[in-house]
Design a protein around this motif. Structure first.
Motif, PDB file in Angstrom:
ATOM      1  N   ARG A 169     103.794 -61.348  12.317  1.00 34.51           N
ATOM      2  CA  ARG A 169     103.407 -60.891  13.660  1.00 34.51           C
ATOM      3  C   ARG A 169     103.576 -59.386  13.779  1.00 34.51           C
ATOM      4  NH1 ARG A 169     105.924 -65.816  14.238  1.00 34.51           N
ATOM      5  NH2 ARG A 169     104.767 -67.383  15.451  1.00 34.51           N
ATOM      6  N   SER A 220     103.070 -55.808   9.929  1.00 37.02           N
ATOM      7  CA  SER A 220     104.165 -56.516  10.589  1.00 37.02           C
ATOM      8  C   SER A 220     105.465 -56.014   9.977  1.00 37.02           C
ATOM      9  CB  SER A 220     104.016 -58.033  10.372  1.00 37.02           C
ATOM     10  OG  SER A 220     104.376 -58.377   9.043  1.00 37.02           O
ATOM     11  N   ARG A 259      98.004 -55.847  19.707  1.00 33.07           N
ATOM     12  CA  ARG A 259      99.437 -55.592  19.612  1.00 33.07           C
ATOM     13  C   ARG A 259     100.246 -56.869  19.392  1.00 33.07           C
ATOM     14  NH1 ARG A 259     101.188 -50.564  21.519  1.00 33.07           N
ATOM     15  NH2 ARG A 259      99.491 -49.211  22.239  1.00 33.07           N
ATOM     16  N   ARG A 260      99.592 -58.014  19.445  1.00 33.81           N
ATOM     17  CA  ARG A 260     100.285 -59.297  19.193  1.00 33.81           C
ATOM     18  C   ARG A 260      99.547 -60.074  18.119  1.00 33.81           C
ATOM     19  NH1 ARG A 260     101.226 -61.450  25.327  1.00 33.81           N
ATOM     20  NH2 ARG A 260     100.811 -59.437  26.289  1.00 33.81           N
ATOM     21  N   THR A 303      98.709 -61.944  14.666  1.00 30.81           N
ATOM     22  CA  THR A 303      99.392 -62.775  13.671  1.00 30.81           C
ATOM     23  C   THR A 303      98.460 -63.026  12.495  1.00 30.81           C
ATOM     24  OG1 THR A 303      98.690 -64.851  14.716  1.00 30.81           O
ATOM     25  CG2 THR A 303     100.795 -63.915  15.420  1.00 30.81           C
TER      26      THR A 303
END
Length: 289
Positions: A62, A81, A244-245, A247
């Motif tokens: 993430r 990440s 920004r999030r 995965t």
């Protein structure tokens, strides 16, 4: 042939190489454009084929999804990440990935179905990205000062370097005395580097710095630019945050097993068309090792 630092003015060599690819460049913005969040995103690369059950059990990473446009090496899409990084070159067609704990660097190409793998230390000491030497970033070696600041929710580190001189042309391509941004040869440029202070593992920032021929400094490098004597700024490296999030799964950090394993060389970072262009320019076979 190691690289071509004297034959071409700054981004002239890449302009020639990029002419054999079909790439739409991102519009350059101001230094702080790096912090604008965009909603759009696109998939790249060729993930390994796994069963649904295996995918469900994969580790998730993430972090951020960004695009970076450089003055010398075209456009990258980067997933990063705290424990992994994946880089896809829209301009040269390669994918590079590494993850904790071993941080082995994998590089692969879908067009030639080739892959290679080396240790992080070997990758960092290598000289594999042909066009890096014609970027002004290559001159940003000694930090004069640094300051920490916050913009929105982002913690930033801004590094300033000694002035450098604009290079209007050299060797075969001395043209009108200006560089590709229109700066007169010899104009004093004051470069800065902006990094995000994310607290990610050091290899993440080291790999991005290596891509752009920047020195290894704390923070994840996102923007590089220079100030002209009148205060106007021009980008060397422009970054846009897409998600920004974001995965991504382990399967996207590994080259397909069916790809042929080859030694890591400059060839793996160029399309066949770009390699052929270099051969034609020199009228002989150019060994890009």
């Amino acid at each position: 042939m190691k690289y071509f630092p004297k034959l071409y003015s700054r981004s002239r060599l890449w302009a020639i190489l990029a002419a054999v690819t079909d790439v739409t460049a991102l519009a350059a913005g101001t230094a702080f454009t790096a912090l604008a969040a965009l909603a759009a995103a696109w998939p790249t690369g060729s993930p390994s084929i796994l069963t649904s059950a295996a995918l469900a059990q994969e580790s998730l990473h993430r972090g951020l999804k960004v695009t970076q446009q450089t003055e010398a090496s075209g456009v990258y899409e980067i997933w990063l990440s705290p424990d992994a990084i994946r880089v896809s070159s829209a301009t040269a067609g390669f994918v590079l990935a590494a993850r904790a704990p071993k941080w082995q660097v994998q590089v692969w190409r879908g067009d030639r179905r080739e892959r290679s793998e080396v240790g992080l230390a070997e990758f960092l000491k290598g000289d594999l990205l042909l066009t890096n030497h014609i970027s002004y970033a290559a001159d940003m070696r000694k930090v004069l000062s640094q300051k920490r600041m916050t913009r929105g929710t982002d913690k930033l580190i801004v590094y300033r370097f000694p002035p450098i001189e604009a290079v209007g042309g050299s060797g075969l391509f001395t043209y009108d005395g200006n560089d590709d941004a229109g700066n007169r040869h010899g104009t004093k440029l004051t470069p800065e580097l902006m990094s995000l202070d994310l607290g990610y593992a050091r290899p993440v920032s080291q790999i991005i710095a290596k891509l752009h021929n920047l020195i290894d400094l704390p923070g994840v490098p996102v923007n590089a630019y220079y100030y002209l004597p009148g205060g106007k700024s021009e980008n060397i490296l422009d970054c846009r945050i897409l998600d920004r999030r974001f995965t991504f799964k382990d399967s996207l950090l590994t080259a397909p097993a069916s790809y042929k394993k080859v030694a890591l060389s400059k060839n793996l970072f160029l399309t066949k068309g770009q390699v052929d262009m270099l051969q034609d320019m020199y009228g002989t076979k150019v060994e890009l090792k």
